[in-house]
Design a protein around this motif. Sequence first.
Motif, PDB file in Angstrom:
ATOM      1  N   ALA A 100      64.475  38.140  26.454  1.00  0.00           N
ATOM      2  CA  ALA A 100      65.211  39.409  26.491  1.00  0.00           C
ATOM      3  C   ALA A 100      66.153  39.435  27.683  1.00  0.00           C
ATOM      4  O   ALA A 100      65.834  38.948  28.774  1.00  0.00           O
ATOM      5  N   VAL A 101      67.334  39.995  27.450  1.00  0.00           N
ATOM      6  CA  VAL A 101      68.349  40.180  28.479  1.00  0.00           C
ATOM      7  C   VAL A 101      68.714  41.660  28.516  1.00  0.00           C
ATOM      8  O   VAL A 101      69.017  42.264  27.476  1.00  0.00           O
ATOM      9  N   ASP A 102      68.653  42.244  29.703  1.00  0.00           N
ATOM     10  CA  ASP A 102      68.926  43.684  29.860  1.00  0.00           C
ATOM     11  C   ASP A 102      68.083  44.501  28.868  1.00  0.00           C
ATOM     12  O   ASP A 102      68.571  45.469  28.250  1.00  0.00           O
ATOM     13  N   GLU A 103      66.829  44.061  28.715  1.00  0.00           N
ATOM     14  CA  GLU A 103      65.851  44.715  27.842  1.00  0.00           C
ATOM     15  C   GLU A 103      66.282  44.710  26.362  1.00  0.00           C
ATOM     16  O   GLU A 103      65.831  45.532  25.573  1.00  0.00           O
ATOM     17  N   ARG A 104      67.120  43.777  26.008  1.00  0.00           N
ATOM     18  CA  ARG A 104      67.531  43.604  24.618  1.00  0.00           C
ATOM     19  C   ARG A 104      67.047  42.233  24.151  1.00  0.00           C
ATOM     20  O   ARG A 104      67.401  41.208  24.741  1.00  0.00           O
TER      21      ARG A 104
END
Length: 348
Positions: A101-105
């Motif tokens: 996950a990146v930036d909670e995505r």
Amino acid sequence: MTGTTRRRGVVVAGLVVALAAGAGTWALIDLQGAETAAADAHHRPRHATAVVTKGDLTDARVFAGTLGYGAPTGVPGAASGTLTWLPKPGQVIHRDEVLYAVDERGVRAMTGTVPLWRTLERGRKGADVRQLNENLQALGYDVATDDAFGPRTERAVRKWQKDRGLTVTGTVTADDVAFVDGDVRVASVTGRLGQPAGGDVIEVTSTRQVVTATVSQRDAERLAVGTAVEVRVNGTGDPMPGEVTDVRPSTAEGAESKVDVSITFAAGDRQLPAAAAAQIDAKGTTEHDVLSVPVAALVAGPGGSTAVDVVRRDGTTKRVAVRPGFSAAGRIAVTGDVHEGDEVVVPG
């Protein structure tokens, strides 16, 4: 006691003495015979021997291997942003599950061998679009499995994004998915939380266990792709049928002239450890119904000829010329005046 009685006693005593003397003589003769036989046996040559056998000879080799999940491949952190979640080593990730996950995505796994190298949107065509369509169809969305990103694909992408709580754009980028080769097992985590995504963030392998071995180029001919072998995993019982599925130049340090061989096998319901030492039994050529002796039994004869020393019944030996042939498993086929069941000398 009367005179007659005394005479009988003397006669009986004499017989006893004579019989005793005779028994002693026989015992002495038997002892001398045993000593003579022992002396003969001592002076008779003693040989280490082996039996001439008749049957099949198979040129088999055993290679040392390792049980594992194959060579890991990196999953690049192509999404832009900061790493906020990473899986743990050993975790299995299936299609449409989050790889990282990146930036909670979450960046989700899709099955495919072509990396996502561009934005997939309406009007695109190519192998990467076909992969996307195949994945969407496998997930139950109404889409054609061709290489065109048309209106059906766009509608399917929008519905998939809505179902996953993603921003609905109708396009697919590296922020959304990463193509990996089927279900994968996390071998190691190379990214760090709080750091920008970039480079390989995790390394993954297949979820199926394989046995791998590093062998010489010459031995690789015996382990060509498609070759049937038997696999033994230490401490897990009988051998299992396997097949060579991959051969590639070795990446191990100092192994430039060697190759890495991967073998899949049928374990059935057998429980195997995550890693263990293993052996690969690879059979080669077979010669049927031949007479054979241990290779060590061959002796050099005159003029470059070859012979064996056959043990006679009395323990002496007779040198018999033979013609050597196919050899395997420490034995060699021979033809000549030797017969099944003969004993031949095996020099120490």
